[in-house]
Design a protein around this motif. Structure first.
Motif, PDB file in Angstrom:
ATOM      1  N   ALA A   1      -5.784   4.809   1.840  1.00 45.32           N
ATOM      2  CA  ALA A   1      -4.509   5.445   2.213  1.00 45.32           C
ATOM      3  C   ALA A   1      -4.240   6.676   1.345  1.00 45.32           C
ATOM      4  CB  ALA A   1      -3.367   4.433   2.063  1.00 45.32           C
ATOM      5  N   PHE A   2      -4.495   6.558   0.048  1.00 48.94           N
ATOM      6  CA  PHE A   2      -4.212   7.659  -0.876  1.00 48.94           C
ATOM      7  C   PHE A   2      -5.105   8.868  -0.581  1.00 48.94           C
ATOM      8  CE2 PHE A   2      -4.531   9.507  -5.275  1.00 48.94           C
ATOM      9  CZ  PHE A   2      -3.220   9.935  -5.346  1.00 48.94           C
TER      10      PHE A   2
ATOM     11  N   GLN B   1      -5.995  10.045   2.053  1.00 45.82           N
ATOM     12  CA  GLN B   1      -5.509  10.833   3.188  1.00 45.82           C
ATOM     13  C   GLN B   1      -4.183  11.537   2.905  1.00 45.82           C
ATOM     14  OE1 GLN B   1      -6.462   8.779   7.118  1.00 45.82           O
ATOM     15  NE2 GLN B   1      -6.496   7.114   5.616  1.00 45.82           N
ATOM     16  N   ARG B   2      -3.663  11.337   1.707  1.00 45.05           N
ATOM     17  CA  ARG B   2      -2.358  11.940   1.373  1.00 45.05           C
ATOM     18  C   ARG B   2      -2.477  12.911   0.200  1.00 45.05           C
ATOM     19  NH1 ARG B   2       0.949   7.152   2.423  1.00 45.05           N
ATOM     20  NH2 ARG B   2      -0.049   6.220   4.235  1.00 45.05           N
TER      21      ARG B   2
ATOM     22  N   VAL C   1       0.927   4.045  -2.938  1.00 47.51           N
ATOM     23  CA  VAL C   1       0.661   5.470  -2.685  1.00 47.51           C
ATOM     24  C   VAL C   1       1.815   6.302  -3.243  1.00 47.51           C
ATOM     25  CG1 VAL C   1       0.471   7.250  -0.897  1.00 47.51           C
ATOM     26  CG2 VAL C   1      -0.833   5.129  -0.686  1.00 47.51           C
TER      27      VAL C   1
ATOM     28  N   TRP D   1      -5.593   0.664  -0.916  1.00 45.54           N
ATOM     29  CA  TRP D   1      -4.783   1.754  -1.476  1.00 45.54           C
ATOM     30  C   TRP D   1      -5.580   3.069  -1.476  1.00 45.54           C
ATOM     31  CZ3 TRP D   1      -6.547   4.106  -6.026  1.00 45.54           C
ATOM     32  CH2 TRP D   1      -5.808   5.237  -6.387  1.00 45.54           C
TER      33      TRP D   1
ATOM     34  N   VAL E   1       0.849  -1.211   0.000  1.00 42.76           N
ATOM     35  CA  VAL E   1       0.000   0.000   0.000  1.00 42.76           C
ATOM     36  C   VAL E   1       0.877   1.251   0.000  1.00 42.76           C
ATOM     37  CG1 VAL E   1      -1.599   1.376   1.390  1.00 42.76           C
ATOM     38  CG2 VAL E   1      -2.020  -1.054   1.064  1.00 42.76           C
ATOM     39  N   ASP E   2       1.882   1.272   0.862  1.00 42.99           N
ATOM     40  CA  ASP E   2       2.783   2.436   0.905  1.00 42.99           C
ATOM     41  C   ASP E   2       3.475   2.634  -0.440  1.00 42.99           C
ATOM     42  OD1 ASP E   2       2.088   2.718   3.538  1.00 42.99           O
ATOM     43  OD2 ASP E   2       3.921   1.793   4.331  1.00 42.99           O
TER      44      ASP E   2
ATOM     45  N   SER F   1       1.584   8.783  -6.497  1.00 38.18           N
ATOM     46  CA  SER F   1       1.955  10.191  -6.289  1.00 38.18           C
ATOM     47  C   SER F   1       2.972  10.627  -7.339  1.00 38.18           C
ATOM     48  CB  SER F   1       2.540  10.389  -4.887  1.00 38.18           C
ATOM     49  OG  SER F   1       1.594   9.980  -3.918  1.00 38.18           O
TER      50      SER F   1
END
Ligand SMILES: Nc1ncnc2c1ncn2[C@@H]1O[C@H](COP(=O)(O)OP(=O)(O)OP(=O)(O)O)[C@@H](O)[C@H]1O
Ligand SMILES: [Mg+2]
Length: 213
Positions: free
Chosen positions: A169-170, A172-173, A136, A166, A132-133, A140
């Motif tokens: 998580a995405f 929130q970024r 993201v 994903w 996931v990290d 990006s």
């Protein structure tokens, strides 16, 4: 985007969707004209209430001004890992050769590449959070290559678990990214982890983006 910044509703054909269309217009204008970095719109509601119709307005308002990539969840492919995120990034992925992909994704290539279908899995086992990290970070980087960019995901209640993880998580970024993420899903259709991920996405959304009556 403050709601007070919303501009005139475009000459769309949808009835009784002034608030949603104003939010769409303001978000797309903000992104395409460079006043805003983008953000997140989430449209929820029951079947047939007009979610896909509103997403169509996003595409119409953005046409010729921003890059738009789209994906949709499918009832028959909910168990295909990364199906939605691959679909969403398809326009970028098809044009990337392995050398460029490695260059653009950098250290994340080994981790995110297999999930995106552009690299063979390495020997090393990567934990799901690491993937996931990596996704993201990879998305990006793709955003920075194609901005201003609008990502539209319809029928997210049918998206595969991996893509929803994903997405949560995405969502929130997004703060510093020149991307507008627009998500639509039916209320109450997703269950378990999928519902939890969609709740996380919903909490990150701007006000005024629900179609519930
Ligand atoms: N505000 C509106 N004005 C005019 N027509 C509308 C409006 N909202 C929806 N429609 C029409 O109603 C039909 C159903 O809308 P739509 O497909 O967008 O629903 P949906 O919420 O995406 O449903 P589903 O959850 O099944 O995907 C479409 O033909 C659409 O064009
Ligand atoms: Mg729909």
């Amino acid at each position: 985007m403050a709601e007070g910044n919303a501009q005139a509703v475009p000459s769309g054909t949808l009835w009784e969707r002034d608030a949603e269309l104003a939010a769409v217009t303001a978000a797309v204008d903000g992104l395409c004209e460079g006043h805003d970095t983008g953000g997140l719109l989430v449209f929820t509601g029951e079947a047939g209430i007009g979610k896909t119709a509103v997403l169509g307005e996003v595409e119409r308002v953005a046409a010729g001004r921003c890059t738009v990539w789209t994906a949709r969840g499918g009832e028959t492919v909910t168990s295909v890992p990364f199906h939605v995120v691959r679909q969403l990034l398809q326009p970028a992925l098809v044009s990337l050769g392995p050398v460029e992909a490695r260059e653009y994704l950098g250290d994340w290539y080994e981790i995110a590449g297999p999930a995106l279908g552009i690299a063979q899995p390495g020997g090393r086992q990567v934990d799901p959070q690491g993937v996931v990290d990596g996704l993201v970070a990879a998305v990006s980087r793709l955003v920075m290559l194609h901005w201003p960019l609008i990502l539209i995901i319809d029928d997210a209640h049918w998206a595969d678990q991996e893509s929803l993880r994903w997405l949560a998580a995405f969502a929130q970024r997004l703060d510093d990214l020149p991307v507008l993420l627009v998500v639509a899903h039916r209320d109450g259709e997703a269950t378990g982890d999928s519902a939890r991920h969609l709740e996380t996405v919903g909490r990150a959304a701007r006000p005024g983006t629900s179609l519930a009556t």
